[in-house]
Design a protein around this motif. Structure first.
Motif, mmCIF file in Angstrom:
data_model
loop_
_atom_site.group_PDB
_atom_site.id
_atom_site.type_symbol
_atom_site.label_atom_id
_atom_site.label_comp_id
_atom_site.label_asym_id
_atom_site.label_seq_id
_atom_site.Cartn_x
_atom_site.Cartn_y
_atom_site.Cartn_z
ATOM 1 N N ALA A 150 -30.663 21.327 -11.012
ATOM 2 C CA ALA A 150 -29.647 21.744 -10.054
ATOM 3 C C ALA A 150 -28.738 22.817 -10.638
ATOM 4 O O ALA A 150 -28.231 22.668 -11.747
ATOM 5 C CB ALA A 150 -28.812 20.544 -9.618
ATOM 6 N N PRO A 151 -28.490 23.892 -9.904
ATOM 7 C CA PRO A 151 -27.535 24.900 -10.377
ATOM 8 C C PRO A 151 -26.104 24.372 -10.287
ATOM 9 O O PRO A 151 -25.844 23.344 -9.651
ATOM 10 C CB PRO A 151 -27.753 26.072 -9.406
ATOM 11 N N GLN A 152 -25.192 25.064 -10.910
ATOM 12 C CA GLN A 152 -23.786 24.673 -10.910
ATOM 13 C C GLN A 152 -23.278 24.504 -9.483
ATOM 14 O O GLN A 152 -23.456 25.388 -8.637
ATOM 15 C CB GLN A 152 -22.945 25.736 -11.627
ATOM 16 N N GLY A 153 -22.656 23.367 -9.214
ATOM 17 C CA GLY A 153 -22.067 23.124 -7.901
ATOM 18 C C GLY A 153 -23.004 22.509 -6.887
ATOM 19 O O GLY A 153 -22.560 22.137 -5.793
ATOM 20 N N PHE A 154 -24.281 22.373 -7.196
ATOM 21 C CA PHE A 154 -25.243 21.807 -6.248
ATOM 22 C C PHE A 154 -25.044 20.294 -6.157
ATOM 23 O O PHE A 154 -24.717 19.644 -7.147
ATOM 24 C CB PHE A 154 -26.667 22.125 -6.700
#
Length: 250
Positions: free
Chosen positions: A66-70
């Motif tokens: 997951a990317p940052q904030g996902f």
């Protein structure tokens, strides 16, 4: 209670073979699909946890990709909601939450989809609500219309749990929210799990979502009309409508 304001829009799942060509480019390896999806959406609803509880290692993999904030919304296992029907679930809840917590900061709401055969039973619901870890967001999708009462809403609110607004044909819910989160499931614009939504319908929903955000709730919206990749196109349309309506948050 883990919660923050904002509106997130995504789909109910991302691994659909019939999205190849309609959303995922032809020739793109399946292992790259999530990254492609996550470039366009900041949340997804995990549905396979409903059918079979994933191992902790699987949740670890989802967290790591997951990317940052996902954020992931996780659908509670059907043993709890369909087989046990929320009754005597202390041990099954422990068994489900242990691996699910491996999502760490990427974990969003836990979705409890109740069966259409389960009519209103506030005593059973309250006993189940007492089992829920207070540091997470919990939302309930009722598929028997007897639950659509202010008493149900008040009980959920007392425990900080949310009401899922949905449009499943035959048992569509009121457009309600309670607790710290508003949660919407779009099940199909023309039929069950199929058909695009009219822009006018999505515009109407966007007004409601913005109002809920202004009331201090986080808003989570997922499209479940995966046939012909209608879900991704409707989700992108709704995101565009929201972006134009609230440019300061885009």
């Amino acid at each position: 209670m883990a919660c923050s304001s904002g509106i997130r829009v995504g789909c109910s799942g991302w691994t659909y073979r019939h999205w190849r060509g309609a959303f995922y480019p032809d020739g793109m390896a399946v292992k790259r699909w999530f990254a492609f999806y996550a470039e366009r959406f900041d949340t997804v609803e995990i549905n396979n946890s409903f059918y079979r509880l994933p191992k902790a290692e699987t949740f670890d993999g989802w967290r790591q990709q997951a990317p940052q904030g996902f954020r992931y919304a996780v659908k509670a296992n059907r043993f709890i909601t369909q087989a046990k029907k929320l009754k005597e679930c202390q041990e099954p809840m422990r068994r489900m939450m242990a691996p699910t917590r491996h999502l760490g900061p990427t974990l969003g709401p836990i979705l409890y989809q109740l069966p259409p055969t389960l009519g209103i039973n506030l005593e059973r619901l309250e006993a189940f609500l007492l089992l829920l870890p207070a540091d997470l967001i919990h939302v309930f999708e009722f598929r028997h219309a007897s639950w659509y009462t202010q008493t149900t809403l008040a009980l959920l609110g007392r425990f900080g749990a949310g009401f899922v607004a949905h449009d499943l044909p035959g048992v569509a819910s009121p457009r309600w929210a309670t607790g710290p989160a508003a949660y919407v499931r779009f099940h199909g614009g023309r039929g069950k799990y199929s058909g695009r939504y009219a822009d006018e319908s999505l515009l109407d929903w966007s007004d409601w979502m913005i109002a809920e955000e202004m009331a201090g709730r986080s808003v989570w919206a997922y499209f479940n009309n995966d046939l012909a990749a209608a879900a991704v196109h409707d989700a992108q349309t709704l995101k565009g409508i929201l972006r134009r309506a609230r440019p300061q948050n885009s």
